[in-house]
Design an enzyme around this catalytic site. Structure first.
Site, PDB file in Angstrom:
ATOM      1  N   SER A 135       0.845  -1.185   0.000  1.00 45.87           N
ATOM      2  CA  SER A 135       0.000   0.000   0.000  1.00 45.87           C
ATOM      3  C   SER A 135       0.887   1.245   0.000  1.00 45.87           C
ATOM      4  O   SER A 135       1.636   1.445  -0.944  1.00 45.87           O
ATOM      5  CB  SER A 135      -0.967  -0.033   1.184  1.00 45.87           C
ATOM      6  OG  SER A 135      -2.050   0.836   0.996  1.00 45.87           O
ATOM      7  N   ASP A 177      -9.064  -4.538  -6.490  1.00 47.27           N
ATOM      8  CA  ASP A 177      -8.807  -3.553  -5.428  1.00 47.27           C
ATOM      9  C   ASP A 177      -9.656  -2.304  -5.674  1.00 47.27           C
ATOM     10  O   ASP A 177      -9.554  -1.668  -6.717  1.00 47.27           O
ATOM     11  CB  ASP A 177      -7.315  -3.195  -5.430  1.00 47.27           C
ATOM     12  CG  ASP A 177      -6.871  -2.470  -4.174  1.00 47.27           C
ATOM     13  OD1 ASP A 177      -7.715  -1.808  -3.541  1.00 47.27           O
ATOM     14  OD2 ASP A 177      -5.681  -2.562  -3.833  1.00 47.27           O
ATOM     15  N   HIS A 215      -7.726  -5.086  -1.856  1.00 43.50           N
ATOM     16  CA  HIS A 215      -6.517  -4.495  -1.281  1.00 43.50           C
ATOM     17  C   HIS A 215      -5.848  -5.470  -0.310  1.00 43.50           C
ATOM     18  O   HIS A 215      -4.654  -5.386  -0.080  1.00 43.50           O
ATOM     19  CB  HIS A 215      -6.866  -3.197  -0.566  1.00 43.50           C
ATOM     20  CG  HIS A 215      -5.691  -2.304  -0.337  1.00 43.50           C
ATOM     21  ND1 HIS A 215      -4.858  -1.890  -1.353  1.00 43.50           N
ATOM     22  CD2 HIS A 215      -5.181  -1.734   0.796  1.00 43.50           C
ATOM     23  CE1 HIS A 215      -3.905  -1.118  -0.866  1.00 43.50           C
ATOM     24  NE2 HIS A 215      -4.077  -1.013   0.426  1.00 43.50           N
TER      25      HIS A 215
END
Length: 752
Positions: A618, A693, A725
């Site tokens: 991330s 995602d 995600h």
């Protein structure tokens, strides 16, 4: 509280273990190692039961204090949760609701799936939430898109049976109603039975009632869009309209086909949802619109009723997040006045918080960073009295005993790497008492009467333990000792468990940075490769703590790697000045601090300076790319998971907080961009992303892949169909880490 970008690929385990009351003992130490060491494998790291020990979630005392309830994972299915209860007097425990017996297995609605993603529980199944009735006789249990009411004798009755799922279900404060959102409208149903009534009827298309808009869920830690008043008299209800929000065509690429979603996504610099707030009766009548001010481009941050139900307190945040107004609202007219305002400095922002308490006498306990560090204040009659102070941070307001005038909170007063529980009296401000034992990282919750704590603690050698404590912090009884002894899932692997080391180094401006390291059993003269994990982003908790960090790090050490991470400037829990370094400067100071960590590693005689790999997910994935672009040759390889590569693709609330508005400050976005310098990457890179995602959309990785290809730069990719995600789950987690380790074996093989 995780807001915005996820912290990483969950090297750390959850910190609330299973229940089982046993007599109180003093201290806890690791058991003697088993006679024969069992090798730790990737398959076992991700298999059931969890190596950190069983870990129930959502521990709560019933309103009358007789039962302690929790969600407990099944021994054979660690991602499926059932509802359990423990008698606080006898220590007997039982399963109240078996998710497999009453669950239908029906597929969740897309709205509920997205809510779970926002709450970071997308991989959980079974019962993921519940709500006690105020009379302590029943519990509301959402499961598989419908609602059930469980009583303490083990009986479960169905409240709803509809094709459309129910969102945000709760029992009203006086216990008269169950409320929920269905098909974008708010419904109320008598808890005793009867037909659900729609309080709103215009929810359709882009209009939603009773829900929190995307950025509220994802970035503001606000999960609901309606709030009951005391006594069930009124309800404050949010209405939002997504019509102004841009449409992103999100292609959710799965293993057996592709679904295309036209998702309303407020990218940085584009319009947000139009948000309004109304007050109405529980039958939907007498609707009054709340005056939120003349500027519609604001954030509805928090909504609370005063204890007497005579006023509504609304936190209104400006679009640039530099101003937070506390509004006091007359529910009869909707008229609002500004009670007080928090303002940020010129190169800063106001962090939202849930650490406040409305007192029965009309005063308020409030956490503020106005001193440069998060501290508690007593607000009364327009005056502020600081209750805590110093160069340390109050991280959470745990409980308030109004009769005694005593506050309980967590913070890092005694050690920046440890979270402890403290107490302070309103009448004796700044006289702080430590309630928990040094050497541990603690979390705590408290019953409404502020009479008992549920404390969860861990350290580098002990997975999370949970116990019941009195108000002095003294342990009354274990809820779960979770000692690593014979029978514990981690016990067979103790022989290879290596201790964590901690230390500090200086950033280029002299700021102290904290690091942690786990090394294999060292052989004289031997040099070891390094698995250098990082996150680096603002707005999340620190990574380097004296807490348990799970089995995956130990597995990497078993493979011969040194495991290392460091907290850079811009991260949380070190004060506002430390965090503000990131202001309009993403991809700069945090990269420099991580590179300082790499420089430190290369200077150590036991480190193979040519075999340091850097990994992040991330924001950490973004950091991997920026580090490889900024310092070619420093790392032997980099792994970038689900990276943001162009901040104009990420949402308004998170991105504009740190970079400003791209329409007025394009330079910050240009310098933070990870695409422009893609061709500078010369080190081996593995790019990973879930193809469904909806947080860091897949376009970030495809745009980066295209930039690398245009620059003729070689790299490797692994994309996961159907994964969001959170790339993980049965088989997937093992595949992911097999891919990562295979990449490292190829790109930085052992020296002969």
């Amino acid at each position: 509280m995780v807001k915005g970008l996820a912290v990483g690929l969950w090297l750390s385990a959850a910190v609330v273990p299973m229940m089982g009351v046993v007599p109180v003992t003093m201290g806890t130490a690791m058991a003697a190692e088993p006679a024969t060491a069992t090798p730790l494998t990737l398959k076992r790291v991700f298999a059931s039961p969890d190596l950190s020990g069983p870990q129930p979630r959502a521990l709560r005392l019933s309103p009358d204090g007789t039962l302690l309830t929790s969600l407990r994972a099944r021994a054979d299915e660690k991602d499926r949760f059932d509802l359990w209860a423990l008698d606080t007097k006898t220590g007997q425990e039982r399963m109240l609701v078996d998710s497999k017996k009453i669950g239908s297995g029906a597929e969740l609605s897309e709205a509920e799936k997205m809510q779970r993603e926002r709450a970071r529980i997308g991989g959980s199944r079974g019962i993921v939430a519940y709500d006690w009735a105020p009379d302590s006789r029943s519990i509301l249990v959402p499961l598989d898109g419908d609602l059930f009411l469980a009583t303490l004798d083990g009986q479960v009755s169905r409240l709803t049976d509809t094709k459309d799922g129910e969102l945000n279900p709760v029992i009203s404060p006086a216990g008269g109603f169950v409320s929920f959102v269905r098909d974008q409208n708010l419904f109320v149903q008598p808890i005793s039975g009867g037909t659900a009534r729609a309080l709103t009827t215009t929810g359709a298309g882009t209009v939603h009632w009773g829900e929190a808009e995307f950025v509220a869920q994802e970035e503001m830690d606000r999960r609901t869009g309606y709030w009951w008043s005391p006594g069930d008299k009124l309800i404050a209800v949010e209405r939002f309209d997504d019509a102004p929000v841009g449409v992103v065509t999100r292609t959710a690429i799965g293993a057996e086909g592709t679904k295309v979603f036209d998702q309303r996504y407020p990218a940085a610099g584009t319009p947000n949802s139009l948000v309004e707030l109304y007050v109405m009766r529980p039958d939907g009548s007498a609707q009054v619109k709340v005056d939120l001010g003349s500027d519609p481009d604001i954030y509805l941050a928090r909504v609370d009723w005063t204890p007497d139900g005579k006023a509504l307190l609304v936190q209104r945040e400006s679009r640039d997040q530099k101003t937070l107004d506390m509004l006091k609202v007359d529910p009869a007219t909707g008229k609002s006045t500004v009670l007080f305002t928090e303002k940020a400095g010129a190169r800063s922002w106001v962090n939202l918080s849930d650490d406040y308490h409305l007192m029965a006498d009309g005063s308020m306990i409030w956490r503020s960073e106005r001193s440069g560090f998060g501290h508690l204040y007593h607000y009364r009659d327009g005056k502020w009295t600081p209750l805590t102070s110093g160069d340390w941070v109050v991280t959470r307001l745990v409980g308030v005993d109004e009769k005694k005038g005593r506050l309980y909170f967590s913070g890092n007063k005694d050690d920046v790497l440890e979270q402890h529980l403290y107490a302070v009296d309103i009448a004796k401000p700044k006289s702080v008492t430590l309630l928990t034992e040094r050497g541990w990282t603690n979390g705590a919750s408290m019953d409404g009467a502020a009479s008992r704590f549920i404390i969860s603690r861990s350290n580098p050698n002990q997975p999370a333990q949970t116990y019941l404590a009195d108000t002095s912090g003294k342990r009354i009884a274990w809820i779960n000792e979770n000692a690593i002894k014979e029978g514990h899932p981690y016990y067979p692997y103790l022989a290879s468990h290596e201790p964590r080391k901690f230390g500090t180094l200086k950033a280029e401006d002299g700021t102290t940075l904290y690091w942690e390291m786990i090394t294999p059993k060292m052989e004289p003269g031997k040099k070891y490769p390094v698995f250098f994990q990082h996150y680096g982003g603002p707005g999340t908790g620190q990574q380097v703590t004296r807490g348990w960090n799970g089995a995956l790090a130990q597995f990497l050490v078993d493979q011969g790697y040194i495991y290392f991470q460091i907290d850079n400037r811009g991260s949380y829990n070190r004060g506002k000045a430390f965090e503000d370094h990131i202001y309009h400067a993403m991809g700069t100071v945090e990269v420099a601090d991580q590179l300082a960590g790499a420089k430190f590693l290369k200077e150590q005689p036991y480190v193979d300076a040519d075999r340091i790999a850097t990994y992040g997910w991330s924001y950490g994935g973004y950091m991997t790319i920026k580090m490889l672009e900024a310092a070619p040759g420093v790392f032997a390889a980099g792994i970038s998971g689900a990276p943001v590569t162009k901040w104009e693709l990420y949402d308004t609330h998170y991105t504009e907080r740190y970079l400003g508005d791209p329409r007025t400050d394009p330079k910050s976005y240009a310098s933070s961009n990870a695409l422009a310098d893609a061709a500078k990457i010369s080190d081996p890179l593995l790019l990973i992303h879930g193809m469904s995602d909806d947080n860091v959309v897949f376009d970030n990785s495809t745009a980066f892949a295209a930039a690398m290809q245009r620059g003729a730069r070689p790299f490797e990719m692994m994309f996961y169909p159907g994964q969001t995600h959170r790339v993980g789950g049965p088989g997937i987690s093992e595949h992911l880490w097999t891919t990562i380790l295979g990449f490292l074996d190829r790109r930085m093989p052992a020296k002969k």
